[in-house]
Each structure stands twice: as C-alpha cells, then as structure tokens.
Design an enzyme around this catalytic site. Structure first.
Site, short mmCIF file in Angstrom:
data_model
loop_
_atom_site.label_atom_id
_atom_site.label_comp_id
_atom_site.label_asym_id
_atom_site.label_seq_id
_atom_site.Cartn_x
_atom_site.Cartn_y
_atom_site.Cartn_z
N LYS A 117 13.33 18.80 2.34
CA LYS A 117 14.38 19.45 1.54
C LYS A 117 14.04 20.89 1.22
CE LYS A 117 17.04 15.71 0.21
NZ LYS A 117 17.92 15.01 -0.72
N LYS A 199 19.05 8.52 11.56
CA LYS A 199 19.83 7.65 10.67
C LYS A 199 21.21 8.25 10.38
CE LYS A 199 19.56 6.52 5.81
NZ LYS A 199 18.78 6.41 4.60
N LYS A 202 24.49 10.23 4.79
CA LYS A 202 25.67 10.47 3.95
C LYS A 202 25.73 11.93 3.50
CE LYS A 202 23.52 8.52 -0.16
NZ LYS A 202 22.74 9.60 -0.75
#
Ligand code: TRP
Length: 335
Positions: A117, A199, A202
């Site tokens: 991040k 993956k 979202k």
C-alpha cells in the site's frame, strides 16, 4: 444469551473501501452464512480501516450501508448474527491504541500489505496505514473469538495479532484468548477474470476482471464473454497451465454445485464460446436474488438503522468487558 455462552465465537470484517465482488461472496460471505447455527458470529464493516487510504466521505458512507444491506441479502440474518459498523463501537479505537504500544516498529514494517500500500500510495503513507495491524488485532481480541476467517492476504495480520496477544498475556497474564492459529479457508478462491493469477479484488482502481454483487446481468455476461482463457479449446481443470479456464470452472462449480468432472463432461467437445456464457448465466442467476434483496433493503433505511444499532449494542457489551480488563491490567485508574 445462553447460546452465546455455549457456542464458539467467530468474527470477521470487510473494509468498505470498494464494492463487494463475486469473489467476496463465493469466497467468504456465503460460507459465513452457514456458520450461524454453530457459532456466535460477529461481522463488521471496517470503516476505521478504510480511512487509511483517502476516501470520498459520501462514497464511504454509502458503501458502508450497502455493505450491510449486501451482507443481509447474502444470508447473514441479523437475528442470528451480530452485524455492526466498526466506528460505532468505540472500544475498537481504544484497544487499537493500547495495542499499538505492544506492536513493534520492526514487525509493522515487515507487513507485506503495508509495503504494497505504501508503494501504491506514495503521497499518503500515513501512521494509520502503518499501525493498521494493531487496530485489526484489537478488532479480533476484543471479542475473544475462537475462529477468524480471513483471506490469504490477511493471514500475516492475524499472525501478528497472535504475537501481540501473546506478548500482552506474557506481561499481564491471560487477558486475551489466542484465536485458532490457522485461519480455515473453506471458500473458493476466485481470481480476476482478466488476470487469473491475481485475486478478484474489490478495491483498487478499475480491475476490469471483477464482477460486483450489484452488477446488472448484461454487465456480468459481458465480463464473462471477455474472460481470459488460453489457446486450447478444452474445458479442463489445470490451475498451473490453464488458470483462466480453471477459475471459470471454480466459479461455475460454486454456483451450480457441480463437480469439476461433471463440468468437463458437460462441455466436452464444446469450446470456450459455449462455456463462458454458461458460466456468466450461472453467476447472473446466483447473484440475482442477492442484488434484488440488497436494493430493496437499501430503500429501507429505518430497518438498516435498527440492525446496525442493535449490532453495535451487542458488540459493545462484549468489547467493553475486554477493554475494561485491559485498562485495569495496564494500570489506568478506574472511572
Ligand atoms: N483487514 C481486513 C481486510 O482488509 C478487514 C479487517 C479489519 C478484519 N479488521 C478485521 C478481518 C478483523 C478480520 C478480523 O479485508
């Protein structure tokens, strides 16, 4: 109340930083709904965690409520599960602070999510992003759960939670229950349709390979028609060499209950041109009742409010007991 004493406890959270996907449903929420008889379950919208990355306030508020509506629509019955919003239970932030003081700089620096991040948000590497795992440890330890189901990407955080809990218990005695060290992973792991080795995510930008719970049927069909496959034509499960097709098979199996062998037979001699829309249709039918129910619930704000108020009250009751014990142990004067 009697139930709460005899049943094992389970807890999990999802950050409302993006809309829920087909992956969140098949990989997690659908399995949670089946746990309600066996476990005393707590699920929360991790809004405190969401602000470690800059959010648009109106979007965050909407997504938090939508997430609640979607949880319910996915089968998490508020009568059987405690559903709440993290920021409504102030004990999370309070224990989070205490646990920051028992989390080491080195440990927090080694978290892969923090490294990822920080690389993605170079202009906003804030303290909250760094101490995120301490708050997550607080989320967990406040409820003394037996089980914490999370995805692979959160495993490192749950392990750090164990380290922090053991460190704290080492100094003050048995304050925290150490949750099961391994996080059982029953749900299917759903990958991106355009990048099947990653993956289905979202959050983060525009991942073109994802399907959202609230997507319209036409959108879903389009996504599946353009799903990445391979240069062969056979529908065969082979994760290594055919990750795209294997992912589609996992999705189809999860939606229809068919085995991989049955799917291979069903599509033998037929190409991807038939297989891909079939998977799309199975997904459309699986998500249709969820989308409709969530949309209906979103219009019933009074009901959603009653659910999250009730949930916060139940959660706070449990959380406060742990927090009070912690405050006493570390030497704070009782109120
Ligand atoms: N970090 C989790 C995620 O990004 C969300 C989360 C926050 C969580 N606190 C938690 C999950 C406690 C399980 C338990 O998905």
């Amino acid at each position: 109340m009697e139930d709460a004493i005899t049943k094992k406890r389970m807890l999990s959270g999802i950050k409302p930083s993006g809309d829920l996907t087909l992956g969140s449903y098949l990989g997690a929420i659908r399995n949670w709904a089946q746990r309600a008889e066996e476990y005393d379950c707590f699920y929360f919208m991790a809004d405190l965690h969401a602000i470690t990355v800059r959010q648009n306030p109106a979007d965050l508020r909407r997504r938090t409520l939508e997430q609640l509506a979607q949880y319910i629509a996915c089968g998490l019955d508020p009568q059987k599960n405690t559903l709440f919003i993290q920021s409504h239970v102030h004990q999370h932030a309070e224990l989070g602070w205490v646990l920051e003081c028992y989390s080491m700089f080195g440990e927090l620096s080694r978290m892969t999510q923090f490294k990822d991040k920080s690389a993605k948000n170079a202009e906003n590497i804030n303290g909250g992003l760094f101490t995120y795992p301490s708050l997550m440890a607080a989320d967990i330890l406040l409820y003394q759960p037996d089980l914490v189901p999370v995805g692979e990407d959160q495993k490192q955080h749950v392990e750090l939670c164990h380290t922090i809990a053991r460190r704290f218990n080492g100094v003050y005695g048995d304050v925290f229950k150490i949750p099961e060290p391994f996080v059982s992973k029953v749900g299917a792991r759903i990958m991106s349709l355009t990048n099947p080795t990653a993956k289905m995510s979202k959050s983060e930008n525009e991942d073109t390979g994802r399907v959202l719970l609230m997507d319209a049927p036409e959108t879903i069909m389009r996504q599946f028609k353009r799903a990445v496959t391979d240069s062969e034509t056979s529908v065969r499960f082979d994760k290594e060499n055919k990750p795209g097709v294997s992912n589609l098979m996992t999705i189809y199996a999860a939606c229809t209950g068919k085995t991989y062998q049955q799917i291979e037979e069903e599509f033998s001699g037929k190409g991807y041109g038939e297989f891909k829309p079939a998977v799309g249709e199975a997904v459309v039918e699986t998500l249709r009742p969820i989308r409709e129910e969530a949309a209906r619930l979103m219009k019933d704000k009074a009901y959603l409010e009653s659910v999250y108020r009730d949930g916060a009250q139940k959660a706070a009751y449990v959380a406060e007991k742990t927090l009070r014990k912690v405050y006493k142990k570390v030497g704070f004067v009782a109120k």
